[in-house]
Structures are given as C-alpha cells and as structure tokens.
Design a protein around this motif. Structure first.
Motif, PDB file in Angstrom:
ATOM      1  N   MET A   1       3.256  -5.123   3.135  1.00  0.00           N
ATOM      2  CA  MET A   1       3.866  -6.453   3.319  1.00  0.00           C
ATOM      3  C   MET A   1       2.834  -7.561   3.119  1.00  0.00           C
ATOM      4  O   MET A   1       3.095  -8.566   2.452  1.00  0.00           O
ATOM      5  N   LYS A   2       1.643  -7.344   3.712  1.00  0.00           N
ATOM      6  CA  LYS A   2       0.598  -8.376   3.607  1.00  0.00           C
ATOM      7  C   LYS A   2       0.190  -8.582   2.161  1.00  0.00           C
ATOM      8  O   LYS A   2       0.089  -9.702   1.675  1.00  0.00           O
TER       9      LYS A   2
ATOM     10  N   ASP B   1      12.200  -2.464   7.383  1.00  0.00           N
ATOM     11  CA  ASP B   1      11.377  -2.793   8.549  1.00  0.00           C
ATOM     12  C   ASP B   1      11.094  -1.540   9.388  1.00  0.00           C
ATOM     13  O   ASP B   1      12.022  -0.824   9.774  1.00  0.00           O
TER      14      ASP B   1
ATOM     15  N   ALA C   1       3.575   2.651   9.304  1.00  0.00           N
ATOM     16  CA  ALA C   1       4.657   1.991  10.071  1.00  0.00           C
ATOM     17  C   ALA C   1       4.856   2.711  11.404  1.00  0.00           C
ATOM     18  O   ALA C   1       4.530   3.886  11.555  1.00  0.00           O
TER      19      ALA C   1
ATOM     20  N   HIS D   1       3.065  -9.969  -0.009  1.00  0.00           N
ATOM     21  CA  HIS D   1       3.670 -11.214   0.506  1.00  0.00           C
ATOM     22  C   HIS D   1       5.195 -11.133   0.451  1.00  0.00           C
ATOM     23  O   HIS D   1       5.860 -12.037  -0.039  1.00  0.00           O
TER      24      HIS D   1
ATOM     25  N   THR E   1       9.118   2.421   5.017  1.00  0.00           N
ATOM     26  CA  THR E   1       8.760   1.398   5.988  1.00  0.00           C
ATOM     27  C   THR E   1       7.302   0.974   5.827  1.00  0.00           C
ATOM     28  O   THR E   1       6.830   0.136   6.590  1.00  0.00           O
TER      29      THR E   1
ATOM     30  N   LYS F   1       6.397  -2.769  12.458  1.00  0.00           N
ATOM     31  CA  LYS F   1       5.139  -3.520  12.451  1.00  0.00           C
ATOM     32  C   LYS F   1       4.812  -3.999  11.042  1.00  0.00           C
ATOM     33  O   LYS F   1       5.343  -3.454  10.060  1.00  0.00           O
ATOM     34  N   GLU F   2       3.957  -5.012  10.973  1.00  0.00           N
ATOM     35  CA  GLU F   2       3.584  -5.514   9.657  1.00  0.00           C
ATOM     36  C   GLU F   2       2.605  -4.528   9.012  1.00  0.00           C
ATOM     37  O   GLU F   2       1.570  -4.206   9.585  1.00  0.00           O
ATOM     38  N   THR F   3       2.964  -4.039   7.840  1.00  0.00           N
ATOM     39  CA  THR F   3       2.090  -3.066   7.174  1.00  0.00           C
ATOM     40  C   THR F   3       1.297  -3.757   6.068  1.00  0.00           C
ATOM     41  O   THR F   3       1.604  -4.876   5.666  1.00  0.00           O
TER      42      THR F   3
ATOM     43  N   GLN G   1       8.833  -9.635   2.658  1.00  0.00           N
ATOM     44  CA  GLN G   1       9.399  -9.167   3.914  1.00  0.00           C
ATOM     45  C   GLN G   1      10.265  -7.943   3.659  1.00  0.00           C
ATOM     46  O   GLN G   1      10.943  -7.863   2.632  1.00  0.00           O
TER      47      GLN G   1
END
Ligand code: 1GP
Length: 240
Positions: free
Chosen positions: A139-140, A131, A178, A143, A174, A134-136, A145
């Motif tokens: 990750m999107k 982590d 990130a 799918h 990260t 922030k969502e990078t 975490q």
C-alpha cells in the motif's frame, strides 16, 4: 508450462501452494538450506519479488534458487527492475484495486522492451488488494488503498473486469505481512464468479488458514512471511 499447472489445479478443485521469497529479506548464504527444505514439502512453485527490492539483487537470488531446485521460479515483481530471464515465469501484474497509473500501465510499458524478447512465461494477472487489518508495504509503495473485505460486490466486479480485460489470473491478497488473510467467503465468491484461476496470498500463517484457503477454491496459495518468521513452518504443510 506453469499456467497449465495452475489451470489443472483449478480444474481438479485442488490448491497449489507456493512460497514467496522477497529478495530484500533473504541472504544468499541461507538459500541452499532453505530451498532444500522446500524441496521436501508440497510446495509447487517459488515466487520471487517484493515491494521494496533494491535494483540488482533479484537475479542473483533467482540464480541461486535454481541451483538447488527443479521447482519453477515465478517472478512476482514490485516493479520493472525485478525482471530477470533467470526465472521461469512472470506474474505480469496490474493493480486493479488501485487508481495509480504507475501500477496500472506505466510499469508495464517500462517492461515491454525487456519482455518482447524474454524467455519468461508471461501470465497477465489482475492484482487486487483487500484490507488485511494493517497498512502493508504494498500500500505504501503503490500509494493505493485496498478494498475493504465487506465490499464483496466491488471485489467481484473488479475481478470480473480484470478477467474481461484478458487477465489469465486474479491474485487476491491482503499484502505481505498483513494481519489477516482475505476471508475465505470473499475468495469463494470471486472464484465462483470467474472462469480464470484465483491466487490468494497475504497473512496466511498457520495450517488452519491454509486449509481455509484450500476450501475456498483458490488454485494457488502464496505464503511468505510465515517462512521468514518461523524456520519450522514447513511442519504446518505436512499432511496437507
Ligand atoms: C504477499 O501474498 C504474498 O504478496 C504473501 O504474503 O508474506 O503475508 O505470507 P505473506
């Protein structure tokens, strides 16, 4: 041999520094200038790849890069469509921090017939997302975490499992863009627990963070976004 160079850096306790070029964010016209500046720096390798790269644009970028440098170009692909024999090497990634079979085995199977007769130097790489605030895009797209940085034992066990499964590198990161890099305490704990080299990337934006990553014992440090956001980022690499 690319892997030999990374092993040598680990053996000497040094850190290679690589730039990541994302085909989705780079215009071919600007490559010659960019690479000429890179040629003047300590950067040892040029990584190419991204999470959301349209099909067919990676190979022309690699060909253009190679026109202007002798530095090895290493694919860091988000998926099978980014493979090209125009590069020198490949980080053959498996996303160990996630539980999405697509990135644990499906993409690897999909690339096998290309790689069977490829000239690329293939380096199996356990890829671990930590982590970074922030969502990078990683990750999107995957799918999955990331593992929270405070879960050091879980990160260590994940990396160790990756090593025991035969990966030749562990890439701790990260995610591109990130907010924070992987904490140096985490990088050091993982590095101390493994025989294989550790690559670190994501969120490294200044000289202090580069020096931290060096101190933590990463054999290779990867920087992407900082070069995209600041045309003078090369200056941060002076005297490193
Ligand atoms: C991403 O490790 C690389 O996969 C580089 O990250 O773009 O945040 O430097 P940045």
């Amino acid at each position: 041999m690319i892997y030999e160079t990374i092993i040598e850096a680990k053996r000497k306790g040094e850190s290679l520094i690589s730039v990541l070029m994302d085909p989705d964010k780079i215009q071919l016209e600007g490559v010659a200038d960019f690479i000429q500046k890179i040629n003047e720096t300590v950067i040892s390798h040029i990584l190419v790849g991204g999470s959301t790269v349209p099909e067919g644009i990676t190979e022309p970028l690699v060909i253009e890069i190679k026109k202007h440098t002798q530095k090895p170009v290493v694919l860091f692909p988000g998926d099978v469509s980014q493979l090209t024999n125009a590069a020198d090497g490949l980080l053959f990634l498996n996303l160990l921090s996630g539980r999405n079979p697509e990135y644990l085995i499906e993409q690897q199977i999909a690339s096998a017939s290309f790689l069977r007769s490829s000239s690329l130097e293939i380096m199996s790489t356990g890829y671990i997302l930590v982590d970074g605030g922030k969502e990078t895009a990683t990750m999107k797209v995957t799918h999955t975490q990331p593992i929270v940085a405070s879960e050091i034992q879980l990160i260590k066990d994940t990396a160790k499992a990756g090593e025991l499964m035969g990966n030749r590198l562990i890439y701790l990161e990260t995610g591109s863009g990130a907010q924070f890099p992987v904490p140096s305490t985490v990088v050091k704990a993982i590095k101390d627990d493994l025989q294989i080299p550790v690559i670190v990337g994501g969120g490294i934006r200044c000289k202090t963070q580069i020096l931290e990553a060096k101190k933590s014992g990463a054999a290779m440090i990867v920087i992407g976004t900082a070069f995209e956001e600041d045309a003078d980022f090369y200056n941060e690499l002076k005297n490193i």
